[in-house]
Design an enzyme around this catalytic site. Structure first.
Site, PDB file in Angstrom:
ATOM      1  N   GLU A 194     -16.183  16.866  14.446  1.00  0.00           N
ATOM      2  CA  GLU A 194     -15.730  15.824  15.280  1.00  0.00           C
ATOM      3  C   GLU A 194     -16.819  15.261  16.207  1.00  0.00           C
ATOM      4  OE1 GLU A 194     -14.882  13.373  17.621  1.00  0.00           O
ATOM      5  OE2 GLU A 194     -13.892  15.000  18.825  1.00  0.00           O
ATOM      6  N   CYS A 203     -14.342  11.899  23.701  1.00  0.00           N
ATOM      7  CA  CYS A 203     -14.925  11.058  22.447  1.00  0.00           C
ATOM      8  C   CYS A 203     -14.280   9.657  22.530  1.00  0.00           C
ATOM      9  CB  CYS A 203     -14.592  11.912  21.495  1.00  0.00           C
ATOM     10  SG  CYS A 203     -15.424  13.460  21.499  1.00  0.00           S
TER      11      CYS A 203
END
Length: 475
Positions: free
Chosen positions: A247, A281
């Site tokens: 990720e 993120c």
């Protein structure tokens, strides 16, 4: 100040050295922890490898109850944990409490998924040659998991690796971020209260440069990493034969179309460009506004940004705190200054005080500026006008990243067009790209990573399908 132990094969342990964790806002010492020796790291890996078969065979009720226990204990210690997150991370207590609540839910969802986790059957007598045959399809863990976690969610992103591993019966070795290991160590304390077998988990707060040996160790066949794209892909390149989930973040876009509720969009974008000091993120980085409402939107956005409360993360009213370190803030400041030197205009913020970057809004930014095409990971947003819906969506896709995008619109047609056309792992309609429900599939495309989190999705990612064919049955 007590020195925290680390967790070695489910038990507390100490090494030969210690490291100190400090608060990025005021520099005070938050805690100290013991650091595992090389021999202790080897012991942790050997224990995970040794217990793998036993872990995979654990009855579902044992796994589920362990996960439920962790959920309950985090809830019972919620304020203590939130205060620890704020202290070591610099995250305002407002957001730290939210992260703690999410970790409660993450482990609860994992317990529920563990109880539903089951095999399936297929009749194979669809052809004459397979008369009397039945396939039982189950999912089996690849084996022990190496979980490498980042600083920005020091509890819940650890939870998203630990919980699905336990749910499927995979041992897990956790390497938390060196800047924020204390939350993971506290989680280890709670895990140690369960009936999981020794070796099922270890929490090893080691320096980043020591992680390479863990990454390459064949006894850890799965590596689950959350962090920057360069580091993630460097890990994947080292271990082409391992199962890797990455990720890797992004430069998330929020699209504001002409039919949007501009007040709602401005408030949400202002807050979620700057929550966690932009160290998420899926924090809003690029804001793409359809031309007819651009000026009206900007008029709403700037007061919403400048009205955010910035300062001491321990203050109940603070919405925007410091970055994880002054070094991180200096990098963000430099990127903003580079954009301004290239012609960008500052509509808000643009200043730094220690580790705190004032919430910043830039416009007229060149397309090749770092604040546009890279992940800022700080409280900075870029405003860009678009002539049409088609152009707005094309601008979203003009990125090497593709994690999530938000689209503010009342139009179902525009929503489904976004879902068809946007090259991202998640499309959030009517809200910012920063929205995440912990049970939903979460991950990206392009340079945003490989694989999915979200409990059921992660459980699938940590396992492979295995087929047993029964023969000679009367069906």
């Amino acid at each position: 100040m007590d020195v925290r132990t680390f967790w070695l094969a489910g038990r507390p342990a100490t090494g030969d050295t210690e490291l100190t964790v400090t608060n990025s806002h005021d520099g005070r010492v938050v805690g100290r922890h013991s650091v595992p020796t090389d021999a202790q790291v080897e012991e942790a890996v050997a224990a995970a490898h040794a217990v793998a078969r036993q872990a995979a065979a654990l009855p579902v009720h044992v796994r589920a109850e362990a996960l439920a226990h962790v959920s309950r204990r985090i809830a019972e210690r919620a304020e203590e944990i939130a205060q620890l997150i704020t202290a070591e991370n610099g995250k305002p207590i407002l957001w730290a409490r939210g992260e703690t609540s999410r970790a409660v839910a993450t482990f609860r969802f994992a317990a529920e998924e563990a109880r539903r986790w089951s095999g399936g059957v297929q009749r194979l007598d669809t052809e004459p040659a397979a008369t009397g045959r039945l396939a039982y399809v189950s999912r089996v863990p690849y084996g022990p998991v190496l979980a490498i976690t980042p600083f920005n969610f020091p509890l819940n992103l650890v939870a998203h690796k630990v919980a699905p591993a336990i749910a499927v019966g995979a041992p897990v070795v956790i390497k938390p971020a060196p800047a924020t290991p204390l939350s993971a160590l506290l989680l280890g304390e709670i895990l140690a209260e369960t009936d999981l077998p020794p070796g099922m988990f270890s929490v090893l707060p080691i320096e980043n440069e020591r992680a390479s040996a863990l990454v390459q160790d064949p006894r850890l066949p799965v590596v689950s990493f959350t962090g920057s794209a360069p580091v993630g892909y460097a890990i994947a390149d080292q271990i082409p034969r391992k199962h890797v989930t990455l990720e890797l973040g992004g430069n998330a876009a929020a699209v504001v179309l002409a039919d949007a509720d501009l007040d709602w969009a401005a408030q949400r974008i202002a807050l979620y460009s700057n929550y966690q000091a932009g160290q998420s993120c899926i924090a809003v980085q690029r804001v793409i506004v359809e031309q007819p409402v651009y000026d009206a939107f900007v008029d709403r956005l700037i007061p919403a940004v400048t009205g955010l409360v910035t300062g001491d993360p321990a203050d109940e009213k603070t919405q925007v705190g410091p970055l994880v370190s002054e070094h991180a803030a200096e990098r963000v400041e430099q990127w903003v200054q580079e954009a301004v030197a290239a012609g960008a205009k500052v509509l808000a913020g643009g200043t730094r005080e220690g580790a705190v970057i004032a919430p910043t809004v830039l416009t007229d930014v060149p397309d090749d500026a770092k604040v546009v095409c890279e992940e800022v990971f700080g409280p900075v947003m870029i405003l860009q006008p678009a002539a049409s819906v088609d152009e707005a969506y094309a601008m979203v896709n003009d990125s090497k990243y593709g994690l999530q995008a938000g689209v503010f619109t009342r139009s179902l047609d525009a929503a489904f067009q976004a879902n068809r056309e946007l090259e991202v792992g998640g499309v959030i309609i009517g809200d910012v790209p920063s929205y995440r429900a912990d049970q939903m599939p979460y991950g990206g495309v392009k340079d945003s990573g490989i694989g999915r989190e979200g409990l059921h999705s992660a459980m699938e990612d940590l396992t492979y399908e295995k087929v047993m064919v029964l023969t000679g049955l009367t069906l």
